[in-house]
Write a protein that holds these residues in place. Sequence first.
Motif, PDB file in Angstrom:
ATOM      1  N   ILE A  11      -8.633  -5.405   8.764  1.00 15.58           N
ATOM      2  CA  ILE A  11      -7.793  -4.305   8.594  1.00 15.58           C
ATOM      3  C   ILE A  11      -7.251  -4.505   7.083  1.00 15.58           C
ATOM      4  CG2 ILE A  11      -6.033  -2.717   8.934  1.00 15.58           C
ATOM      5  CD1 ILE A  11      -6.973  -2.802  11.924  1.00 15.58           C
ATOM      6  N   ILE A  12      -6.409  -5.610   6.842  1.00 17.42           N
ATOM      7  CA  ILE A  12      -5.862  -5.989   5.559  1.00 17.42           C
ATOM      8  C   ILE A  12      -6.478  -6.234   4.457  1.00 17.42           C
ATOM      9  CG2 ILE A  12      -4.420  -7.899   4.598  1.00 17.42           C
ATOM     10  CD1 ILE A  12      -2.770  -8.224   7.452  1.00 17.42           C
ATOM     11  N   HIS A  13      -7.731  -6.822   4.937  1.00 18.12           N
ATOM     12  CA  HIS A  13      -8.672  -7.055   3.814  1.00 18.12           C
ATOM     13  C   HIS A  13      -9.410  -5.712   3.421  1.00 18.12           C
ATOM     14  CE1 HIS A  13     -11.828  -9.076   1.427  1.00 18.12           C
ATOM     15  NE2 HIS A  13     -12.785  -8.438   2.116  1.00 18.12           N
TER      16      HIS A  13
ATOM     17  N   LYS B 184      -6.881  -0.906  -1.736  1.00 21.24           N
ATOM     18  CA  LYS B 184      -5.989  -0.978  -2.953  1.00 21.24           C
ATOM     19  C   LYS B 184      -6.542  -1.191  -4.371  1.00 21.24           C
ATOM     20  CE  LYS B 184      -2.087  -3.569  -4.317  1.00 21.24           C
ATOM     21  NZ  LYS B 184      -1.202  -4.742  -3.666  1.00 21.24           N
ATOM     22  N   GLN B 185      -7.624  -2.229  -4.324  1.00 22.82           N
ATOM     23  CA  GLN B 185      -8.284  -2.554  -5.557  1.00 22.82           C
ATOM     24  C   GLN B 185      -8.851  -1.434  -6.033  1.00 22.82           C
ATOM     25  OE1 GLN B 185      -7.634  -5.187  -7.405  1.00 22.82           O
ATOM     26  NE2 GLN B 185      -6.325  -5.936  -5.681  1.00 22.82           N
TER      27      GLN B 185
ATOM     28  N   LEU C   7      -7.630   4.698 -10.492  1.00 25.94           N
ATOM     29  CA  LEU C   7      -6.299   5.042 -11.321  1.00 25.94           C
ATOM     30  C   LEU C   7      -6.536   4.221 -12.900  1.00 25.94           C
ATOM     31  CD1 LEU C   7      -3.438   6.287 -11.645  1.00 25.94           C
ATOM     32  CD2 LEU C   7      -2.530   3.999 -10.676  1.00 25.94           C
ATOM     33  N   LYS C   8      -7.023   3.270 -13.140  1.00 20.94           N
ATOM     34  CA  LYS C   8      -7.117   2.809 -14.490  1.00 20.94           C
ATOM     35  C   LYS C   8      -8.246   3.841 -15.189  1.00 20.94           C
ATOM     36  CE  LYS C   8      -6.192  -2.012 -13.942  1.00 20.94           C
ATOM     37  NZ  LYS C   8      -6.595  -3.410 -14.047  1.00 20.94           N
ATOM     38  N   GLU C   9      -9.208   4.039 -14.518  1.00 21.79           N
ATOM     39  CA  GLU C   9     -10.352   4.895 -15.069  1.00 21.79           C
ATOM     40  C   GLU C   9      -9.892   6.397 -15.545  1.00 21.79           C
ATOM     41  OE1 GLU C   9     -13.627   5.826 -12.462  1.00 21.79           O
ATOM     42  OE2 GLU C   9     -14.428   3.378 -12.605  1.00 21.79           O
ATOM     43  N   ILE C  10      -9.042   6.837 -14.528  1.00 18.07           N
ATOM     44  CA  ILE C  10      -8.228   8.105 -14.848  1.00 18.07           C
ATOM     45  C   ILE C  10      -7.529   8.158 -16.134  1.00 18.07           C
ATOM     46  CG2 ILE C  10      -6.914   9.900 -13.906  1.00 18.07           C
ATOM     47  CD1 ILE C  10      -7.855   9.501 -11.157  1.00 18.07           C
ATOM     48  N   THR C  11      -6.544   6.983 -15.919  1.00 22.44           N
ATOM     49  CA  THR C  11      -5.706   6.522 -17.104  1.00 22.44           C
ATOM     50  C   THR C  11      -6.347   6.646 -18.373  1.00 22.44           C
ATOM     51  OG1 THR C  11      -4.156   5.378 -15.783  1.00 22.44           O
ATOM     52  CG2 THR C  11      -3.949   5.333 -17.942  1.00 22.44           C
ATOM     53  N   GLN C  12      -7.597   5.949 -18.407  1.00 23.92           N
ATOM     54  CA  GLN C  12      -8.333   5.686 -19.543  1.00 23.92           C
ATOM     55  C   GLN C  12      -8.848   6.840 -19.993  1.00 23.92           C
ATOM     56  OE1 GLN C  12     -11.471   2.697 -18.921  1.00 23.92           O
ATOM     57  NE2 GLN C  12     -10.867   1.677 -20.424  1.00 23.92           N
ATOM     58  N   LYS C  13      -9.423   7.858 -19.002  1.00 24.07           N
ATOM     59  CA  LYS C  13     -10.104   8.990 -19.447  1.00 24.07           C
ATOM     60  C   LYS C  13      -9.137   9.761 -19.985  1.00 24.07           C
ATOM     61  CE  LYS C  13     -12.808  12.535 -17.248  1.00 24.07           C
ATOM     62  NZ  LYS C  13     -13.677  13.234 -16.046  1.00 24.07           N
TER      63      LYS C  13
END
Length: 131
Positions: free
Chosen positions: A12-14, A20-21, A27-33
């Motif tokens: 479950i943690i994995h 999360k990753q 989030l990075k994609e959205i920010t970049q976009k």
Amino acid sequence: EKQQAIRAMESIIHAKEIEKQENIRKLKEITQKMGTEKRQIIQQKEKEKQLAIQAKETEVQRALEAMEIEKQQALKEMQAEKDQAIKTMEAEKKQAIKSMEALVELKERQIEAKSLEMATKQCQIDSKQQE
């Protein structure tokens, strides 16, 4: 059971770590976009601003050209009026000279006539004296 529970928890943690990753990547994609869209919007606004400036410059240039044409037309009209005034003055000057010449000629003839009249009278006086 404990081992199984630990493995289940690790699993479950994995899975949560992978989730999360994935969320971080999204989030990075959205920010970049969003950054790309923001840059595009800024570029579009800058382009519109430049076009507006060019349009205004063109409008000002056309106004200046129109003013220059009006100025040249006014100068032509003024030159034509000046030329006409000079022609009129020249004609008046010539007429005045002719009038003065005619007046001088008239005076000369009057003087000549007076001289002849005086000479005639002198002749008459001389002839009376000889008699």
